[in-house]
Design a protein around this motif. Structure first.
Motif, PDB file in Angstrom:
ATOM      1  N   GLU A 183       0.835  -1.203   0.000  1.00 33.85           N
ATOM      2  CA  GLU A 183       0.000   0.000   0.000  1.00 33.85           C
ATOM      3  C   GLU A 183       0.871   1.254   0.000  1.00 33.85           C
ATOM      4  O   GLU A 183       1.870   1.319   0.725  1.00 33.85           O
ATOM      5  CB  GLU A 183      -0.938   0.006   1.216  1.00 33.85           C
ATOM      6  N   VAL A 184       0.438   2.246  -0.720  1.00 38.23           N
ATOM      7  CA  VAL A 184       1.160   3.512  -0.927  1.00 38.23           C
ATOM      8  C   VAL A 184       2.696   3.327  -1.027  1.00 38.23           C
ATOM      9  O   VAL A 184       3.468   4.085  -0.465  1.00 38.23           O
ATOM     10  CB  VAL A 184       0.824   4.582   0.147  1.00 38.23           C
ATOM     11  N   GLY A 185       3.074   2.289  -1.729  1.00 34.53           N
ATOM     12  CA  GLY A 185       4.495   2.049  -1.947  1.00 34.53           C
ATOM     13  C   GLY A 185       5.174   1.314  -0.800  1.00 34.53           C
ATOM     14  O   GLY A 185       6.388   1.183  -0.776  1.00 34.53           O
ATOM     15  N   LYS A 206      -8.833   2.747   1.954  1.00 33.73           N
ATOM     16  CA  LYS A 206      -8.597   2.000   0.715  1.00 33.73           C
ATOM     17  C   LYS A 206      -7.535   2.759  -0.067  1.00 33.73           C
ATOM     18  O   LYS A 206      -7.754   3.893  -0.454  1.00 33.73           O
ATOM     19  CB  LYS A 206      -9.892   1.925  -0.095  1.00 33.73           C
ATOM     20  N   LEU A 207      -6.398   2.139  -0.261  1.00 33.46           N
ATOM     21  CA  LEU A 207      -5.301   2.830  -0.918  1.00 33.46           C
ATOM     22  C   LEU A 207      -4.723   1.971  -2.027  1.00 33.46           C
ATOM     23  O   LEU A 207      -4.742   0.744  -1.936  1.00 33.46           O
ATOM     24  CB  LEU A 207      -4.192   3.130   0.100  1.00 33.46           C
ATOM     25  N   SER A 208      -4.216   2.641  -3.047  1.00 31.78           N
ATOM     26  CA  SER A 208      -3.586   1.887  -4.125  1.00 31.78           C
ATOM     27  C   SER A 208      -2.117   1.672  -3.755  1.00 31.78           C
ATOM     28  O   SER A 208      -1.643   2.158  -2.737  1.00 31.78           O
ATOM     29  CB  SER A 208      -3.683   2.670  -5.433  1.00 31.78           C
ATOM     30  N   ASP A 209      -1.418   0.941  -4.606  1.00 32.55           N
ATOM     31  CA  ASP A 209      -0.008   0.684  -4.342  1.00 32.55           C
ATOM     32  C   ASP A 209       0.872   1.863  -4.761  1.00 32.55           C
ATOM     33  O   ASP A 209       2.057   1.881  -4.453  1.00 32.55           O
ATOM     34  CB  ASP A 209       0.450  -0.581  -5.083  1.00 32.55           C
ATOM     35  N   ALA A 210       0.275   2.829  -5.458  1.00 32.03           N
ATOM     36  CA  ALA A 210       1.071   3.974  -5.910  1.00 32.03           C
ATOM     37  C   ALA A 210       1.460   4.807  -4.698  1.00 32.03           C
ATOM     38  O   ALA A 210       0.639   5.071  -3.839  1.00 32.03           O
ATOM     39  CB  ALA A 210       0.252   4.809  -6.876  1.00 32.03           C
ATOM     40  N   PRO A 211       2.733   5.206  -4.604  1.00 29.17           N
ATOM     41  CA  PRO A 211       3.148   6.013  -3.454  1.00 29.17           C
ATOM     42  C   PRO A 211       2.326   7.284  -3.364  1.00 29.17           C
ATOM     43  O   PRO A 211       2.030   7.923  -4.369  1.00 29.17           O
ATOM     44  CB  PRO A 211       4.606   6.341  -3.768  1.00 29.17           C
ATOM     45  N   ALA A 212       1.937   7.641  -2.125  1.00 26.11           N
ATOM     46  CA  ALA A 212       1.083   8.800  -1.929  1.00 26.11           C
ATOM     47  C   ALA A 212       1.683  10.103  -2.453  1.00 26.11           C
ATOM     48  O   ALA A 212       0.957  10.957  -2.921  1.00 26.11           O
ATOM     49  CB  ALA A 212       0.734   8.917  -0.450  1.00 26.11           C
TER      50      ALA A 212
END
Lengths: 304, 374
Positions: free
Chosen positions: A234-236, A255-261
């Motif tokens: 999550e978030v990198g 709910k977070l994507s794997d892309a760094p915040a």
């Protein structure tokens, strides 16, 4: 933490600002978030097993104690009434526990510890306009209170809404959040919460080892855990990672994507200030409106 | 001097013997070596142990009376000890553990032989290299909390140990507790569950049948059960969300809980299992003493066997069947004959006939082919 005072910082900024305002404005700011390359392979982390935590809240007590706040009587932390409402970390207690139902075994509810996740690619570091935040090689995300100007951008940028602000302080209010017991760990001690946890629901170790351990637990006890390590990607990736017995969305994890915040905050920031065009455009627009209304006033005055 | 040497030699000999005995019992255990050891030939210097938690569990067994009464848990190393060490009432807990998993409840992964101290595997220090197993403090708390959290419904540190700063001690309380003994558990005969099932709300569970007739061991169903299994003071939570599988888990290991609801869920209490009523084949007098699976050899399939004795006992004949077991010891003139001479078509349930050799006026049971033994 750092040695630079706010005065030094202001001096530097003023000097730069005087000579190179145009140049800095025209070059997009470099990403300040730690790139994965500078992170140590051996960086530390904590694995939080929400199925093991018994909700004794001794971590809350210890956190206050090691950070120099009035922690009060430890036995009062056995009071479970606080679980009646959801709580967030405060500026005088950087971690809290929240309770959630366990439908598999209602007698042993789940407890989720909330504190800074110490992201590998932290949004706060990226968002901080004065460079007060740092991601250390060993994992902790720390900040320099002397640099902090209280803009609270970090609070907005954080995907977990962790940094808090000393709103009650009129003079030099600071940002506060879990510092991964930076000073204690530098002395070779464990973070306070990890040290006191009676059941070792918090396992402190190298992040890569923790992932191996978490995967083994999930494999051995498929009934106990859902098959996901929150914070693995999550978030990198984050230094603090969680295991759970039910879906993380039911435990109030975002709910977070794997892309760094920082990708998000930086694109917004850079978008606003890109090549100085949007501010110029805004000034032009405002100037235009001013000019039009002034003309109108003139006209209406003439008519009278 | 000679005496001294003799003594030393004797001591060495005896200690060697003891060591050998432990090694022998260890290797002769019924477990596969691979349960704990990763390599083919483990040695004392390189036991190549598989790290815990291992997928399989082995353990030791000791009678509670032979175990230590009170153990002081003070091996944990902490910078500042907030709480006093716990005086753990070991024997009392060992007695109570008999109701669930026995010694294995706490002494998991203990190699056969001696009881290994917890601190052999669980580090006394929290800051350590190998973090794959919990440290000693966590291991103790987890074991205790497993039951105590459910038992008392809340987390109170001082129910086991007082704060060092308080000047109090929980020791007297624990001493008193160590004198208590748990009353023996009486096995229930029948349990009737009122279930939220839409059709057929009652499930009659014959506990005695499962233990006596179906030969279940306690631990087959009651694994790692905590005190709260019986001593749960909370009202039962009827949560629809509790998974179907969780509720049916124990039954599902033998019963088809997915498709065959009506065999357990009925509208009234059911009668105990009766082999004759259900199948037409009475188990008396010979078949009551054997396990179901001795005849029903296909896993989980209990139908499809014939009432005909030959379907199982096809190979039985005068050479391997002791006829006196049925109450008549055959006389010398009868003992040589094959079964079908008297039992037409090997039908053992029908009346035997004597006509093959004898006149029509000689019939069973007026005339018997030997001496009655019962």
């Amino acid at each position: 933490m750092g040695k630079q005072t706010r005065r030094d910082f202001l001096k530097v900024t003023a000097a730069i600002g005087g000579t190179a305002a145009g140049i800095t404005a025209l070059t997009p700011k470099q990403a300040k978030a730690a790139s994965p390359e500078i992170l140590s392979e051996d960086r530390m982390g904590v694995l939080v097993d929400t199925t093991v935590c018994i909700g004794c809240r001794r971590c809350e007590w210890m956190c206050k104690k090691v950070h120099g706040y009035d922690a009060g009587d430890i036995e009062t932390y056995s009071n479970e009434e606080v679980f009646g409402r959801m709580r967030r970390p405060q500026n005088e207690g950087y971690t809290v526990l929240n309770r959630y139902d366990n439908t598999k075994n209602p007698i042993t509810p789940y407890h989720v510890k909330v504190q800074c996740m110490h992201c590998d690619r932290p949004a706060c570091v990226s968002a901080c306009i004065v460079g007060a935040f740092t991601k250390t090689e060993k994992g902790a995300v720390i900040w320099d209170t002397d640099k902090c100007i209280g803009c609270r951008y970090c609070m907005v940028a954080c995907p977990f809404q962790i940094p808090t602000f000393e709103y009650d302080k009129a003079i030099e209010p600071d940002i506060r959040k879990c510092d991964f017991c930076y000073e204690r760990t530098a002395e070779g001690l464990l973070p306070g919460c990890v040290d006191i946890c009676p059941v070792e629901a918090l396992t402190y170790g190298k992040r890569r080892d923790l992932i191996t351990i978490a995967e083994k637990r999930m494999k051995l006890y498929p009934d106990r855990y859902i098959n996901r390590i929150f914070g693995h990607t999550e978030v990198g990736g984050t230094s603090w990672m969680y295991l759970a017995g039910k879906d993380f969305s039911e435990l109030d994890f975002p709910k977070l994507s794997d892309a760094p915040a920082p990708g998000v905050s930086e694109s917004i920031q850079h978008g606003i200030f890109a090549y100085f065009v949007p501010p110029l455009a805004l000034y032009a627009l405002l100037g235009g409106i001013m000019w039009v209304t002034k003309n109108k006033e003139k006209k209406s005055g003439e008519e009278e | 001097m000679k005496k001294l040497i003799k003594h030393i030699a004797l001591i060495i000999f005896v200690s060697g013997l003891i060591n050998n005995v432990t090694a022998q019992t260890h290797s002769k255990m019924e477990f596969s070596c691979q349960t704990c050891h990763a390599c083919e030939t483990p040695t004392k210097s390189n036991p190549c142990l598989i790290p815990c938690p291992r997928e399989k569990m082995i353990t030791v067994y000791q009678l509670p009376e032979q175990s230590p009464d009170i153990i002081v848990l003070d091996k944990m190393k902490s910078r500042e000890d907030l709480y006093e060490p716990v005086q753990f009432t070991h024997r009392l807990h060992a007695e109570m553990a008999g109701m669930s998993g026995g010694c294995a409840m706490c002494h998991h992964y203990n190699p056969p032989g001696n009881v290994v101290p917890c601190s052999d595997c669980h580090s006394a220090e929290r800051k350590r290299e190998d973090i794959s197993t919990p440290d000693l403090k966590a291991a103790f708390h987890r074991q205790c909390m497993d039951c105590h959290q459910q038992w008392s419904e809340k987390v109170e540190c001082k129910s086991c140990h007082e704060l060092n700063s308080s000047g109090k001690s929980a020791f007297d309380k624990q001493r008193k507790a160590s004198e208590r003994v748990h009353p023996p558990i009486i096995e229930p005969k029948k349990l009737v569950y009122n279930t939220p099932s839409y059709e057929g709300t009652l499930v009659t569970f014959f506990h005695n049948e499962h233990t006596n007739l179906y030969k279940f061991e306690c631990v087959d169903c009651h694994q790692n059960e905590s005190c709260a299994k019986c001593h749960d003071t909370r009202p039962p939570i009827e949560d629809e969300n509790i998974l179907f599988a969780v509720k049916h888990k124990k039954c599902a290991s033998c019963h088809d809980t997915e498709n065959n609801c009506a065999s357990c869920h009925t509208n009234k209490e059911t009668a105990p299992f009766n082999h004759k009523q259900r199948t037409g084949f009475a188990l008396t007098p010979y078949h009551t003493k054997i396990n179901c699976v001795s005849c029903h050899t296909k896993a989980k399939v209990f139908s499809g066997l014939s009432n005909d004795c030959n379907s199982c006992h096809e190979s039985w004949g005068p050479e391997n069947f002791n006829h006196s077991i049925v109450g008549i010891e055959l006389s010398e003139s009868h003992i040589e004959w094959t079964c079908d001479v008297c039992h037409d078509n090997r039908n053992f349930t029908a009346k035997p006939s004597c006509n093959m050799c004898h006149d029509e006026d000689i019939t069973y049971p007026d005339y018997e082919p030997g001496e009655r033994t019962k």
